[in-house]
Design a protein around this motif. Structure first.
Motif, short mmCIF file in Angstrom:
data_model
loop_
_atom_site.label_atom_id
_atom_site.label_comp_id
_atom_site.label_asym_id
_atom_site.label_seq_id
_atom_site.Cartn_x
_atom_site.Cartn_y
_atom_site.Cartn_z
N GLU A 1 -24.38 -65.93 6.56
CA GLU A 1 -24.52 -67.29 7.09
C GLU A 1 -25.87 -67.49 7.76
N GLY A 2 -26.93 -66.98 7.13
CA GLY A 2 -28.29 -67.17 7.61
C GLY A 2 -28.77 -66.21 8.67
N SER A 3 -27.92 -65.33 9.19
CA SER A 3 -28.31 -64.37 10.22
C SER A 3 -28.31 -62.96 9.65
N TRP A 4 -29.34 -62.19 10.02
CA TRP A 4 -29.44 -60.80 9.55
C TRP A 4 -28.74 -59.86 10.51
N SER A 5 -28.05 -58.88 9.96
CA SER A 5 -27.45 -57.81 10.75
C SER A 5 -28.56 -56.89 11.23
N SER A 6 -28.20 -55.92 12.03
CA SER A 6 -29.14 -54.86 12.39
C SER A 6 -29.32 -53.95 11.16
N TRP A 7 -30.27 -53.03 11.25
CA TRP A 7 -30.47 -52.05 10.18
C TRP A 7 -29.43 -50.96 10.32
N TYR A 8 -28.78 -50.62 9.20
CA TYR A 8 -27.80 -49.54 9.17
C TYR A 8 -28.38 -48.39 8.34
N SER A 9 -28.29 -47.18 8.86
CA SER A 9 -28.75 -46.02 8.12
C SER A 9 -27.71 -45.63 7.08
N MET A 10 -28.18 -45.52 5.83
CA MET A 10 -27.30 -45.11 4.75
C MET A 10 -27.41 -43.61 4.48
N GLY A 11 -28.26 -42.95 5.25
CA GLY A 11 -28.38 -41.50 5.15
C GLY A 11 -29.80 -41.03 5.35
N GLN A 12 -29.92 -39.85 5.90
CA GLN A 12 -31.20 -39.15 6.03
C GLN A 12 -31.15 -38.02 5.02
N TRP A 13 -32.18 -37.91 4.18
CA TRP A 13 -32.05 -37.08 3.00
C TRP A 13 -33.31 -36.28 2.70
N ALA A 14 -33.10 -35.06 2.24
CA ALA A 14 -34.14 -34.20 1.69
C ALA A 14 -33.55 -33.48 0.49
N GLN B 1 -33.96 -26.40 3.58
CA GLN B 1 -34.58 -25.35 4.37
C GLN B 1 -35.07 -25.87 5.72
N SER B 2 -35.80 -26.98 5.73
CA SER B 2 -36.36 -27.48 6.98
C SER B 2 -35.65 -28.72 7.50
N PHE B 3 -34.79 -29.32 6.68
CA PHE B 3 -34.08 -30.53 7.10
C PHE B 3 -32.73 -30.58 6.43
N LYS B 4 -31.70 -30.81 7.18
CA LYS B 4 -30.33 -30.91 6.65
C LYS B 4 -29.98 -32.37 6.39
N ARG B 5 -29.57 -32.70 5.17
CA ARG B 5 -29.12 -34.06 4.85
C ARG B 5 -27.96 -34.42 5.76
N ARG B 6 -27.92 -35.73 6.12
CA ARG B 6 -26.83 -36.14 7.00
C ARG B 6 -26.61 -37.64 6.97
N SER B 7 -25.38 -38.00 7.29
CA SER B 7 -25.02 -39.39 7.54
C SER B 7 -25.18 -39.61 9.04
N VAL B 8 -25.46 -40.84 9.42
CA VAL B 8 -25.59 -41.18 10.83
C VAL B 8 -24.25 -41.75 11.28
N VAL B 9 -23.61 -41.09 12.23
CA VAL B 9 -22.28 -41.51 12.69
C VAL B 9 -22.39 -42.58 13.77
N GLY B 10 -21.30 -43.30 13.96
CA GLY B 10 -21.20 -44.26 15.06
C GLY B 10 -21.93 -45.56 14.86
N GLN B 11 -22.15 -45.97 13.62
CA GLN B 11 -22.84 -47.23 13.37
C GLN B 11 -21.83 -48.35 13.16
N ALA B 12 -21.67 -49.15 14.19
CA ALA B 12 -20.75 -50.28 14.11
C ALA B 12 -21.22 -51.34 15.10
N ASP B 13 -21.12 -52.60 14.69
CA ASP B 13 -21.43 -53.72 15.57
C ASP B 13 -20.63 -54.93 15.11
N ALA B 14 -20.98 -56.11 15.62
CA ALA B 14 -20.23 -57.32 15.28
C ALA B 14 -20.31 -57.67 13.80
#
Length: 187
Positions: A108-121, A125-138
């Protein structure tokens, strides 16, 4: 009938993205890719020139001092109102690099905040792929890798954040696909 559709971002389409903090659009074999400046080429990065080393695009001729940059897609209008979205991508993340894909939705014309869909490599070896937990808002919430909205949305926008420990290794994004669907009908 339950509807689902995809918005695909790759090749020439990436040239319409807004680049921030040192992100570059570079030429790769038969495609354009999103990356950071890196070592190994004397081709001009700003004009999209790049050399190819082992199939990866290399941008610029100096060792990267950029450790983080990002790029935003244009607003992507959906073909129908949707209530959930998933992102998938094709990328090369050499040791010491990774990326994060974020999505936001317009309702309805308003943008949500940015939601992380994942951090990925590609390696772990130097970085573990992961989902970002606790992302919820209105507007909605992320369940592992799926954005679930509280109300139907009419558009999506993607943001890709690129990270490097510095030096010649740089992450390269060659394709991003956003799949979206309407609310599933009750059984």
């Amino acid at each position: 009938m339950y509807k689902t559709a995809v918005l695909e971002c790759r090749d020439g389409y990436l040239s319409s993205w807004s680049l921030y903090g040192g992100a570059l659009l570079c030429a790769a074999p038969e495609a354009r890719v999103l990356s950071l400046p890196g070592a190994g080429s004397s081709a001009p990065a700003a004009s999209g020139g790049a050399a190819n080393t082992a199939g990866a695009a290399i941008c610029g001729s100096a060792v990267s001092s950029v450790s983080e940059a990002y790029a935003d897609s244009p607003e992507l209008e959906a073909a129908f109102p949707f209530s959930s979205a998933i992102a998938s991508w094709a990328a090369d993340t050499p040791e010491g690099t990774y990326l994060e894909v974020l999505v936001r939705a317009r309702m309805e014309g308003s943008w949500s905040s940015w939601y992380s869909m994942g951090q990925w490599a590609s390696g772990d070896q130097s970085f573990k792929r992961r989902s970002v937990v606790g992302q919820a808002d209105a507007f909605g919430r992320v369940d592992t890798d799926t954005l679930n909205l509280g109300a139907p949305a009419e558009a999506l926008q993607a943001r890709v954040r690129l990270f490097s420990a510095g030096g010649p290794a740089v992450p390269v994004l060659s394709r991003l696909v956003l799949a979206y669907s309407e609310l599933k009908p009750a059984p």
